[in-house]
Design an enzyme around this catalytic site. Sequence first.
Site, short mmCIF file in Angstrom:
data_model
loop_
_atom_site.label_atom_id
_atom_site.label_comp_id
_atom_site.label_asym_id
_atom_site.label_seq_id
_atom_site.Cartn_x
_atom_site.Cartn_y
_atom_site.Cartn_z
N HIS A 1 -1.04 -1.91 9.25
CA HIS A 1 -1.83 -2.07 8.03
C HIS A 1 -2.40 -3.49 7.99
O HIS A 1 -1.66 -4.47 8.07
CB HIS A 1 -0.97 -1.77 6.80
CG HIS A 1 -0.61 -0.32 6.72
ND1 HIS A 1 0.65 0.13 6.41
CD2 HIS A 1 -1.38 0.78 6.92
CE1 HIS A 1 0.65 1.46 6.42
NE2 HIS A 1 -0.57 1.88 6.73
N GLU B 1 -1.12 -6.61 5.90
CA GLU B 1 0.29 -7.00 5.99
C GLU B 1 0.45 -8.10 7.05
O GLU B 1 1.02 -7.89 8.11
CB GLU B 1 1.13 -5.74 6.29
CG GLU B 1 0.99 -4.70 5.17
CD GLU B 1 1.51 -3.31 5.50
OE1 GLU B 1 2.12 -3.12 6.56
OE2 GLU B 1 1.28 -2.39 4.68
N ARG C 1 -6.58 -2.21 4.16
CA ARG C 1 -5.37 -1.60 4.74
C ARG C 1 -5.66 -0.76 5.99
O ARG C 1 -4.93 -0.80 6.98
CB ARG C 1 -4.72 -0.71 3.67
CG ARG C 1 -3.65 0.26 4.16
CD ARG C 1 -3.11 1.05 2.97
NE ARG C 1 -2.26 2.16 3.35
CZ ARG C 1 -0.94 2.10 3.47
NH1 ARG C 1 -0.33 0.95 3.29
NH2 ARG C 1 -0.24 3.17 3.77
N HIS D 1 6.10 -3.51 9.15
CA HIS D 1 5.17 -3.49 8.02
C HIS D 1 5.63 -4.52 6.98
O HIS D 1 6.63 -5.21 7.17
CB HIS D 1 5.17 -2.11 7.36
CG HIS D 1 4.52 -1.03 8.16
ND1 HIS D 1 3.33 -0.45 7.81
CD2 HIS D 1 4.90 -0.41 9.31
CE1 HIS D 1 3.01 0.47 8.70
NE2 HIS D 1 3.94 0.53 9.62
N GLU E 1 10.04 -3.05 6.56
CA GLU E 1 9.11 -3.58 5.55
C GLU E 1 9.63 -4.98 5.24
O GLU E 1 10.65 -5.15 4.57
CB GLU E 1 9.15 -2.73 4.27
CG GLU E 1 8.66 -1.31 4.46
CD GLU E 1 7.18 -1.15 4.12
OE1 GLU E 1 6.45 -2.15 4.01
OE2 GLU E 1 6.76 0.01 3.96
#
Length: 417
Positions: free
Chosen positions: A176, A179, A234, A304, A378
């Site tokens: 993405h 990020e 994104r 991510h 994440e």
Amino acid sequence: MWALLVLIGAAAASAHLQDSTFDGQKVFRVIPQNDEQVEIINSLASNIQVDFWQPDSVTLVRPKMQVDFRVEASEAFEVEDLLKQSGLEYRVLIADLQAALDAQFDSRARTAAHSYEKYNDWETIVAWTADIAAQNPDLVSRSVIGETYEGRPIYLLKVGKSSPNKKAIFIDCGFHAREWISPAFCQWFVKEAVETYGKDTATTTLLDKLDFYVLPVVNIDGYVYTWTTNRMWRKTRSKNAGSICIGTDPNRNFNAGWCTIGASKNPCDSTYCGSAPESEKETKALADFIREHLSTIKAYLTIHSYSQLLLFPYSYTYKLPSDYQELNTIARAASEQLRSLHNTKYTYGPGAETIYAAAGGSDDWAYDQGIKYSFTFELRDTGRYGFLLPESQIKPTCEETLLAVKYIANYVLNHLY
Ligand code: 0X9
Ligand code: ZN
Ligand code: ZN
């Protein structure tokens, strides 16, 4: 009529995306308590431009879920009024997005050159991949696994001491575009490998016994776009037939329950699943590479941000994977390792129940290919800066993440299958 409204909204949204200033834009956090309150968010999203940060689409919003979203400066007051009136509890996460944007670049490293403690643009990352391979010929080699929609080569680094019949761990970053901490981690990982090989015994063993395939940026076109045009982008940058909207969510584009849940069939949405599985050149290149190396790749890690989560399959179904117990135990231990450095707390578990059900992700796909150790990280933070994590947090974030990754790598090495 409703469809027309959606289209107008989408056109307006993509027109806005050309703006380079985020002055006065706000990021709100709400936790809808019931379906009624979810409905309020839905209607908000269908009436004004709302960029969902977490979850990434209004369609994923459920009761009790923490929802972070960004709105226009011109609409911020109106939105706040509406939230107040509706009785929805809310918090202003970021009061002025432009200020947060400027605050990203707070690294003390005052250089235009590549730095591990700064966000590097794509051109700088490319030069870095060439340099690090040239300077460490016995440990790092660079290859190209395909090209992006806009024609950029997709580079892959292979990190490890060469010896016959090695198993491998695949790590990718930059799915993405916005990020940014993710590509920073992939660079950090390679740096640590070359700097500590022969010095740190754990690293030395890992690199002697395993290869690490590191894909520094998957969605390169998107990443470039976040530098040149819209920091909040994104998706990929491919054109969609019959639509003025651009891009596919690469993490909805894999052949794992593709587009059945938590993904959109509307090209204007941020979680658009694409016209078919692997419709994107970037996801196709990645999937092809993994298919070609299935006999050697024993773990798949995809990086991510944000939310501080360590997820494993499944996300396309609430069904637990057959290796649930083992994966959960690994995730717990890896999270503990991560937390041991700066007390950063991670939540872990299967994707569907830990954040949301969302099909077409690379982690589920890799798992169903037979790569048992498949995890999505994440990284930081939990919303204070969100995607705009200040550069001063690159080092601590990468250091702690590395502990978790090394834990998993060691585990894999000791449980080769
Ligand atoms: O929704 C995603 O793609 C990931 N979260 S993010 O905010 N970085 O976009 C989570 C992916 C979890 N795995 C799958 N949904 N397969
Ligand atoms: Zn997100
Ligand atoms: Zn992501």
